[in-house]
Design a protein around this motif. Sequence first.
Motif, PDB file in Angstrom:
ATOM      1  N   GLN A 144       0.826  -1.209   0.000  1.00  0.00           N
ATOM      2  CA  GLN A 144       0.000   0.000   0.000  1.00  0.00           C
ATOM      3  C   GLN A 144       0.862   1.261   0.000  1.00  0.00           C
ATOM      4  O   GLN A 144       0.477   2.289  -0.569  1.00  0.00           O
ATOM      5  N   SER A 196       1.735   2.777  -3.494  1.00  0.00           N
ATOM      6  CA  SER A 196       0.790   3.740  -4.076  1.00  0.00           C
ATOM      7  C   SER A 196       0.982   5.131  -3.476  1.00  0.00           C
ATOM      8  O   SER A 196       0.901   6.144  -4.187  1.00  0.00           O
ATOM      9  N   GLU A 222       1.218   4.817 -15.383  1.00  0.00           N
ATOM     10  CA  GLU A 222       0.974   3.390 -15.603  1.00  0.00           C
ATOM     11  C   GLU A 222       1.169   2.599 -14.309  1.00  0.00           C
ATOM     12  O   GLU A 222       0.375   1.702 -13.991  1.00  0.00           O
ATOM     13  N   THR A 251       0.897   3.760 -11.288  1.00  0.00           N
ATOM     14  CA  THR A 251      -0.178   4.123 -10.361  1.00  0.00           C
ATOM     15  C   THR A 251      -1.465   3.374 -10.689  1.00  0.00           C
ATOM     16  O   THR A 251      -2.143   2.856  -9.787  1.00  0.00           O
ATOM     17  N   PHE A 252      -1.800   3.304 -11.973  1.00  0.00           N
ATOM     18  CA  PHE A 252      -3.000   2.564 -12.383  1.00  0.00           C
ATOM     19  C   PHE A 252      -2.874   1.081 -12.036  1.00  0.00           C
ATOM     20  O   PHE A 252      -3.832   0.444 -11.599  1.00  0.00           O
ATOM     21  N   PHE A 253      -1.682   0.550 -12.243  1.00  0.00           N
ATOM     22  CA  PHE A 253      -1.456  -0.869 -11.938  1.00  0.00           C
ATOM     23  C   PHE A 253      -1.684  -1.132 -10.448  1.00  0.00           C
ATOM     24  O   PHE A 253      -2.341  -2.114 -10.071  1.00  0.00           O
ATOM     25  N   CYS A 254      -1.150  -0.262  -9.600  1.00  0.00           N
ATOM     26  CA  CYS A 254      -1.305  -0.433  -8.147  1.00  0.00           C
ATOM     27  C   CYS A 254      -2.759  -0.275  -7.704  1.00  0.00           C
ATOM     28  O   CYS A 254      -3.190  -0.904  -6.734  1.00  0.00           O
ATOM     29  N   SER A 255      -3.503   0.567  -8.409  1.00  0.00           N
ATOM     30  CA  SER A 255      -4.906   0.762  -8.037  1.00  0.00           C
ATOM     31  C   SER A 255      -5.774  -0.432  -8.427  1.00  0.00           C
ATOM     32  O   SER A 255      -6.818  -0.667  -7.821  1.00  0.00           O
ATOM     33  N   HIS A 256      -5.332  -1.187  -9.432  1.00  0.00           N
ATOM     34  CA  HIS A 256      -6.114  -2.335  -9.893  1.00  0.00           C
ATOM     35  C   HIS A 256      -5.656  -3.656  -9.275  1.00  0.00           C
ATOM     36  O   HIS A 256      -6.443  -4.596  -9.165  1.00  0.00           O
ATOM     37  N   ARG A 257      -4.398  -3.723  -8.903  1.00  0.00           N
ATOM     38  CA  ARG A 257      -3.874  -4.960  -8.305  1.00  0.00           C
ATOM     39  C   ARG A 257      -3.141  -4.623  -7.014  1.00  0.00           C
ATOM     40  O   ARG A 257      -2.205  -3.828  -7.017  1.00  0.00           O
ATOM     41  N   ARG A 258      -3.582  -5.229  -5.941  1.00  0.00           N
ATOM     42  CA  ARG A 258      -2.983  -4.982  -4.634  1.00  0.00           C
ATOM     43  C   ARG A 258      -2.260  -6.227  -4.147  1.00  0.00           C
ATOM     44  O   ARG A 258      -2.650  -7.354  -4.471  1.00  0.00           O
TER      45      ARG A 258
END
Length: 394
Positions: A317, A320, A342, A344-351
């Motif tokens: 976490q 992000s 890119e 940031t988007f990846f971290c928001s979709h996969r944790r």
Amino acid sequence: MLQPKRVHRIRQRLAHFTLKATLYVSWVLGLFPFTFDLRKRKLHRSKWLLAYGLVLNISLMVLALLPSTDDHNSVKVEVFERNPLVKEVEELVEVISLITTIITHWRTFWNSKELLAALNECLMLEDRHFSKLILGECRQFDRYVIEKGLVVIMEIGSSLVIYFGIPDSKVVFHEAVCIYIVQLEVLMVIMHFHLAVIYIYRFVWIINGQLLDMASKLKRGEIVDPERIQKLLWLYGRLLDINSRLAAIYDIQVTFFMATLLSANIIVGHVLVICWINIKRFSLVVMILLFPQALIINFWDLWLGIASCDLAESTGQKTSMILKLFNDIEGMDKELEKRVTEFTFFCSHRRLRIRHLGLFDINYEMGFHMIITNILYVHFLVQFDYMNLKFKSD
């Protein structure tokens, strides 16, 4: 007082010793059927080690299941005769422990190919990438490794204290050896999973350190190569995949192990209440040294496993949060900004989450639920069996 550098060296040596001891003990117990190729820096599955592990562990389980004699001690006879519910609950705990042991060994050997692939990928990432990216020493990694090794020793020590420490108990040495080697095997397999989680945490910690370093350089007006962000994104994605694979390999074993710890805590807590109410019938050694220490160590083991999983999740976490620092930097290169977006988007979709059986995540929130549930079950047992808690005079 010890100098910080000396403390650091001691901590590193202890962590290194714990890791080596875990490896060698796992080989001796037939729990790690892999050999390491120094030239290729890869693990290989050994059929001989697999066969050795199967024969050894099946033999130990059979010997451990032979008619036991450790029930014949003053405390158990006293409690079981006067409170049949305790005996029934303990038999249920023993069944859960047996199922846990069988499943642990079965899954260990059944999933050895999948585990080999995941471990080899970790070794590859460490050798080719993370060993060159680390910017400092990861103290939390050393701490959790040392603490986990200490907990395993304490668990075995606690069991031996109860077995040999109860007054007037009939001790059978070979039986104790078989039972507690089997217990050690289960603890070692669970330790493998927790060490894997701690390594995942360390890798993510390295990525976070690299991101912080790049953010600092940009704030100072230095140039950062966008490909570094792209590489970190690729590494982060690989870590999430490895984490999911390792969780799938170990989820059933860890779930049953936690169920065993929780059920053991219930029976120990219930017996402790009975002993406390009938304090005049039991020795001070039983009241202070035997059962309370077992309860404390079991909770420590349970919580340490939860804490290591939560550490990995919370570190993911933080990735992000670190990426948000780039939003405050003005005049950033367009290509670099694209790479950060890119990521940031990846971290928001996969944790990064340690999820077992696809049902629940292992973190502090779940840990608190487990402990509260554990306490409530003891409370319910005491309420249900209230009339039998106080022994009647002979």
